[in-house]
Design an enzyme around this catalytic site. Structure first.
Site, PDB file in Angstrom:
ATOM      1  N   CYS A  54       0.836  -1.206   0.000  1.00 11.17           N
ATOM      2  CA  CYS A  54       0.000   0.000   0.000  1.00 11.17           C
ATOM      3  C   CYS A  54       0.874   1.259   0.000  1.00 11.17           C
ATOM      4  O   CYS A  54       2.053   1.235   0.386  1.00 11.17           O
ATOM      5  CB  CYS A  54      -0.878   0.031   1.250  1.00 11.17           C
ATOM      6  N   GLU A  56       0.750   3.838   1.967  1.00 11.69           N
ATOM      7  CA  GLU A  56       1.193   4.254   3.304  1.00 11.69           C
ATOM      8  C   GLU A  56       2.471   3.530   3.699  1.00 11.69           C
ATOM      9  O   GLU A  56       3.413   4.117   4.235  1.00 11.69           O
ATOM     10  CB  GLU A  56       0.112   3.941   4.356  1.00 11.69           C
TER      11      GLU A  56
END
Ligand code: THU
Length: 137
Positions: A54, A56
């Protein structure tokens, strides 16, 4: 420029680099460190699916690998294809990874654009009662 607006625009730029041939769901993140350093990230998918990372975690792992692990806030933007018209909350795995490195003041900002965003306290609003290194003592 206001720091939140700057981080949001950097997250939107980072999102353009997302590699998402499978989901077409493009996410960008922008992490601000306590020393002022900024790291961006995008999601990177894989034909084998589970190696997907992801946005993040890309940003956080970039920071850690450059020797920065004191974080102030992170911005997340995401949506299908080019669209950016809803808030994108971090997945459970990213919440656990973020939790490893942040204190009670860490903020997470979910944004659509620099004029439309929500600010949350990570531990209170996003990841209360998490499993942390304190539990291992
Ligand atoms: N994704 C992120 O990058 N961050 C999130 O917080 C939610 C999900 C990515 C993973 C995958 O590439 C795509 O969005 C669809 O799940």
């Amino acid at each position: 420029m206001d720091i939140n607006k700057k981080l949001i625009n950097l997250a939107i730029e980072a999102r353009k680099k997302a590699y998402t041939p499978y989901s077409k769901f493009n996410v960008g993140a922008c992490l601000l460190c306590k020393n002022g350093e900024i790291y961006t990230g995008c999601n990177i998918e894989n034909a084998s699916l589970t190696p997907t990372v992801c946005a993040e975690r890309t940003a956080i792992f970039k920071a850690i690998s450059e020797g920065n692990k004191d974080f102030k806030k992170i911005v997340v933007v995401g949506g299908k294809n080019e669209k950016l018209n809803d808030f994108c909350a971090p997945c459970g795995v990213c919440r656990q990874v973020i939790s490893e490195f942040v204190n009670d003041n860490f903020e997470i900002i979910l944004a659509i654009n620099e004029n439309n965003y929500k600010v949350y306290n990570f531990r209170r609003d996003i990841f209360p009662l998490g499993f942390t290194k304190d539990d291992l003592d």
